[in-house]
Scaffold this active site. Sequence first.
Site, PDB file in Angstrom:
ATOM      1  N   GLU A  57     -71.273   9.927  53.429  1.00 60.22           N
ATOM      2  CA  GLU A  57     -71.005  10.330  54.835  1.00 60.22           C
ATOM      3  C   GLU A  57     -70.834   8.976  55.527  1.00 60.22           C
ATOM      4  O   GLU A  57     -72.080   8.593  55.722  1.00 60.22           O
ATOM      5  CB  GLU A  57     -71.930  11.228  55.620  1.00 60.22           C
ATOM      6  N   ASP A  94     -76.017  12.004  53.120  1.00 59.86           N
ATOM      7  CA  ASP A  94     -75.911  12.166  54.701  1.00 59.86           C
ATOM      8  C   ASP A  94     -76.236  10.695  55.356  1.00 59.86           C
ATOM      9  O   ASP A  94     -76.875  10.073  54.888  1.00 59.86           O
ATOM     10  CB  ASP A  94     -76.988  12.923  55.222  1.00 59.86           C
ATOM     11  N   ASP A 143     -76.611  18.472  49.400  1.00 58.90           N
ATOM     12  CA  ASP A 143     -76.563  17.617  50.397  1.00 58.90           C
ATOM     13  C   ASP A 143     -77.677  16.684  50.111  1.00 58.90           C
ATOM     14  O   ASP A 143     -79.090  17.569  50.237  1.00 58.90           O
ATOM     15  CB  ASP A 143     -76.759  18.206  51.853  1.00 58.90           C
ATOM     16  N   HIS A 150     -69.129  20.354  59.370  1.00 54.18           N
ATOM     17  CA  HIS A 150     -70.117  21.058  60.200  1.00 54.18           C
ATOM     18  C   HIS A 150     -70.436  20.517  61.421  1.00 54.18           C
ATOM     19  O   HIS A 150     -71.081  21.122  62.414  1.00 54.18           O
ATOM     20  CB  HIS A 150     -71.581  21.458  59.270  1.00 54.18           C
ATOM     21  N   ASP A 151     -69.841  19.278  61.669  1.00 54.07           N
ATOM     22  CA  ASP A 151     -70.119  18.551  62.981  1.00 54.07           C
ATOM     23  C   ASP A 151     -69.172  18.501  63.750  1.00 54.07           C
ATOM     24  O   ASP A 151     -69.065  18.264  65.128  1.00 54.07           O
ATOM     25  CB  ASP A 151     -70.575  17.224  62.633  1.00 54.07           C
TER      26      ASP A 151
END
Length: 533
Positions: A264, A201, A99, A326-327
């Site tokens: 993302e 990200d 990431d 993860h969100d």
Amino acid sequence: MTDRLWWEKAVVYQIYPRSFQDTNGDGIGDLAGIERRLDHFVDLGIDAIWISPIYPSPMVDFGYDVSDYTGVHPMFGTLEDFDRLIAAAHARGLKLLLDFVPNHSSDQHPWFLESRSSRDNPKRDWYIWRDAASDGGPPNNWISDFGGSAWQWDGTTGQYYYHAMLVEQPDLNWRDPGLKAAMLDAMRFWYDRGVDGFRVDILWHMIKAAGFPDNPLNPAWTPGMADMHRVLQLHSTDQPEIHGLAAEMRALADSYGDRLLVGEIYLPLDRLMAYYGSPASPGVQLPFNFQLIDAPWDARGLHDLVAAYEAALPAGGWPNWVLGNHDRPRAAARLGQAQARVAAMLLLTLRGTPTIYYGDEIGIGTVDIPPDRVADPRELREPGLGFGRDPVRTPMAWDGSAHAGFTTGDPWLPLHADWRSRNVAAERQDSASSLSLHRDLLRLRRAHPALAVGDMTMIDTEGQILAYERHHEGERAIVLLNLGSIEATVGLPKDFVCVGALSTIDPSPLPRVGSHFITLKADEGLLLLDKFS
């Protein structure tokens, strides 16, 4: 499939490292734990793992507040541990993605400490500083994704700095050549250590409108919605210049060979597609497609969604799909266990590169987090609105031993309530388990190019049946998904001769396929393999 790029035929698996496997008893996962579990990916049929941030960080936002882009946080291990992990992954034929968090750093990063020390510091413009408005307040009306103004007053230098996320996460200024060079050097550092690419990200946040005008108010906002949605992020995100930065990142990746960039990007379809770039200036290979996470679970709507996405892809653009991360809430929590299995079949048979979120393969669903265990800063800042991310970050369950084999200490978040039966060891022995379904789907995907890289044709159906055909060089597969709670009969092509089948609920579905019609059970997904032509 030898003529395909590795990431086109790959299945990616996201690891949230705090919650995957702990080896030192502190209740938090680590790099040595990921290395210990590499054979899980081989057994499952995974091709690449993506690890959420492992960098040094104050952990205000659990690693998305980076204080050193070229190190490893001691709670996860050392650079030597990382080197051992990547060598072990590559020895098993697994790719490894990191990431990368380019939009913002921690306010404890040495760069920011220099930047805020004085207005004439050489790194001052590595972050975004603005004078107060005429009334002394913030420079504009931009709102942080965590609520409240996105501007923080700094008394030392008498200016505001911008933070799209937490106040402890100041945004980097990618318009500054020095900052850009330093961040690209950080990417080189990891490429030189052998990483196979990055998930980037909040890529669409990285450039802001130069004049910093107010964002327009959102006429659809009502109390109870997240504070960030009070305005439309017209000027604070998705600026035209971001595509030039994406192209520079892509050029760097390409200079290392077959490296992958996944972006993302939460944007409408037409704006998402721009992040593929153009033949002359390519962007990221895979702008994340999050539509399945947000879409209503309705067959007709999903049919149109898939068709629209395929039609919007630029020439040469490769699709990708995700069900969770993860969100966002897990598939089993949103849809229930039966439809989560149907969703897994959808994810792993659509055309494109799928990403599986850790724990989804064993069907982790809703996890209750007691108030005294809440850790997520978003939930702590906007409590009770349902935006808390702790329930999707809970520990992985490996077996029936204490703490599900995740740790010998106290887990940093509680486990799902049914972990004694819903764990890898138990499900590996159960041919009807969620894990076995995922393993079977991935086995078929590897064995049949039609499923991995083949073309796709949507099939018109009625009611709650979603159907499509995958085909490649004389091989054909048909996927039938019953998103409803009643049986439904579906017609098959007259030339279809079924030689194999996989059901999400029936261990022996093949005897049902004897004519040009088949009845799908309630909540059933069915994958049918045709003979070679």
